[in-house]
Design an enzyme around this catalytic site. Structure first.
Site, mmCIF file in Angstrom:
data_model
loop_
_atom_site.group_PDB
_atom_site.id
_atom_site.type_symbol
_atom_site.label_atom_id
_atom_site.label_comp_id
_atom_site.label_asym_id
_atom_site.label_seq_id
_atom_site.Cartn_x
_atom_site.Cartn_y
_atom_site.Cartn_z
ATOM 1 N N TYR A 33 -2.777 11.545 4.170
ATOM 2 C CA TYR A 33 -3.894 10.930 4.044
ATOM 3 C C TYR A 33 -4.006 9.834 4.935
ATOM 4 O O TYR A 33 -3.069 9.307 5.728
ATOM 5 C CB TYR A 33 -4.068 10.372 2.416
ATOM 6 N N LYS A 147 2.498 10.177 6.726
ATOM 7 C CA LYS A 147 1.739 9.509 5.637
ATOM 8 C C LYS A 147 1.180 10.645 4.774
ATOM 9 O O LYS A 147 0.191 10.836 4.454
ATOM 10 C CB LYS A 147 0.550 8.895 6.241
ATOM 11 N N GLU A 179 9.679 -1.866 4.762
ATOM 12 C CA GLU A 179 8.406 -2.219 4.699
ATOM 13 C C GLU A 179 8.038 -2.384 3.484
ATOM 14 O O GLU A 179 8.862 -2.699 2.498
ATOM 15 C CB GLU A 179 7.605 -1.191 5.407
ATOM 16 N N LEU A 204 6.637 3.683 7.953
ATOM 17 C CA LEU A 204 5.365 4.321 8.550
ATOM 18 C C LEU A 204 4.896 3.753 9.629
ATOM 19 O O LEU A 204 5.089 2.443 9.996
ATOM 20 C CB LEU A 204 3.817 4.027 7.593
HETATM 21 N N1 PDD Z 1 -1.222 1.940 3.416
HETATM 22 N N2 PDD Z 1 3.505 1.277 5.444
HETATM 23 C C1 PDD Z 1 3.113 1.891 4.436
HETATM 24 C C2 PDD Z 1 4.305 2.561 3.409
HETATM 25 C C3 PDD Z 1 1.691 2.007 4.097
HETATM 26 O O1 PDD Z 1 1.467 2.925 3.013
HETATM 27 C C4 PDD Z 1 0.925 1.278 5.095
HETATM 28 C C5 PDD Z 1 -0.679 1.914 4.681
HETATM 29 C C6 PDD Z 1 1.286 0.866 6.186
HETATM 30 C C7 PDD Z 1 0.408 0.212 7.057
HETATM 31 O O2 PDD Z 1 -0.313 1.132 7.811
HETATM 32 P P1 PDD Z 1 -1.749 1.022 8.588
HETATM 33 O O3 PDD Z 1 -1.696 -0.494 9.389
HETATM 34 O O4 PDD Z 1 -1.799 2.137 9.507
HETATM 35 O O5 PDD Z 1 -2.701 0.877 7.403
HETATM 36 C C8 PDD Z 1 2.712 0.793 6.355
HETATM 37 C C9 PDD Z 1 -2.607 2.120 3.328
HETATM 38 C C10 PDD Z 1 -3.674 1.040 3.655
HETATM 39 C C11 PDD Z 1 -2.678 2.411 1.860
HETATM 40 O O6 PDD Z 1 -1.691 3.431 1.380
HETATM 41 O O7 PDD Z 1 -3.624 2.175 1.038
#
Ligand code: PDD
Length: 284
Positions: A33, A147, A179, A204
């Site tokens: 996703y 992801k 993270e 991620l």
């Molecule tokens: N989450 N690390 C994890 C485990 C994440 O699920 C996310 C993003 C990030 C940040 O990635 P980005 O900057 O590309 O959004 C880091 C999204 C926002 C979610 O699951 O809703």
């Protein structure tokens, strides 16, 4: 009011949208996703999210459901049909529907689902107050660079944080922070150096992380990409996190210990401002 969502080629009211019970996303969490932000009806960092989507699909040997140009057109159509000014667009690709079997099916069309979430993301109260986090063991699988939709570990983490009266959890593996449950995390040392975990399969590869580090670099801030411990974070001048939906936000407490003076730090505030200006320049 009902939203118009996108499911496998059709735009439908959300109550009429359906997916097979044999969909491998449902049975095996066999899907990936992306979440992108929308401000003023424009999509932020679209190219970065699409590139990461393609990488996730490649890593799982999953077919691409459509061209990336078509994907952009679907995003745009959903913005128009839902009058979305500010909020999020969620996109999910799964391997598709096939009789239950662990081995990947052959010749199955991937499923593609997108929906919007209208949300106030610019005026987020978290920016003013920062968040409190607890630390918990990182129990996720070892390909966090993909992801995937298997999000039970982060959900459990958020629930543990909630039960402890905190807002989020920082995940710890072998003594080092990986993270947050759904964000990348950073500390700012007393000399102003930003420290964030280096890219690997352990985390991620955040699209916001890449953009924020670029902004920090251009603003002549010092950056160290390496693992850090909870103890080092508790002793830091500042802590913050980034994600597509939150941009950059401060963490003011870790495991009950105040970070700095316990209020949102200047570095995170400044990076948030620069990031928003820079990312709006390329918004589509
Ligand atoms: N989450 N690390 C994890 C485990 C994440 O699920 C996310 C993003 C990030 C940040 O990635 P980005 O900057 O590309 O959004 C880091 C999204 C926002 C979610 O699951 O809703």
């Amino acid at each position: 009011m009902s939203r118009i969502v996108y499911v496998n080629g059709e735009y439908l009211p959300e109550e009429n949208a359906t997916i097979s019970i044999f969909d491998r996303g449902f049975l095996f969490a066999d899907g990936v996703y992306e979440v992108t932000s929308v401000i003023d009806g424009k999509i932020l960092a679209f190219d970065g999210h699409v590139e990461r989507l393609q990488r996730s699909l490649r890593e799982l040997q999953m077919d691409t459901p459509c061209t990336m140009e078509e994907l952009e057109a679907i995003h745009r159509e959903l913005i128009v049909r839902n009058n979305l000014v500010e909020g999020l667009i969620y996109l999910q690709v799964t391997r598709g529907a096939a009789d239950r079997d662990f081995a990947f099916p052959v010749g199955v069309k991937p499923s593609l689902v997108l929906f919007t979430q209208a949300k106030n993301i610019l005026n987020n109260p978290v920016v003013e107050n920062g968040i409190k986090v607890i630390s918990i063991p990182d129990i996720r699988w070892h390909r966090r660079d993909i992801k995937t939709v298997q999000l039970l570990a982060p959900s459990l983490g958020k629930m543990a944080a909630k039960a402890a009266g905190a807002d989020d959890a920082w995940l710890v593996e072998d003594g080092f922070v990986t993270e947050g449950t759904s964000n990348n995390v950073y500390i700012v040392k007393k000399d102003g150096t930003i420290v964030t975990r280096n890219l690997s399969t352990d985390i991620l590869h955040g699209i916001t992380r890449a953009a924020v580090l670029k902004c920090a670099n251009e603003a002549q801030m010092k950056i160290e990409e390496r693992p850090f411990t909870i103890a080092e974070a508790q002793d830091a001048a500042e802590a913050f996190f980034t994600s597509a939906s939150a941009f950059a936000c401060s963490v003011v407490e870790i495991d009950g210990v105040k970070i700095g003076n316990g209020t949102p730090g200047e570095t995170a505030k400044r990076l948030r401002e620069i990031y928003l200006i820079e990312t709006m320049k390329t918004a589509k």
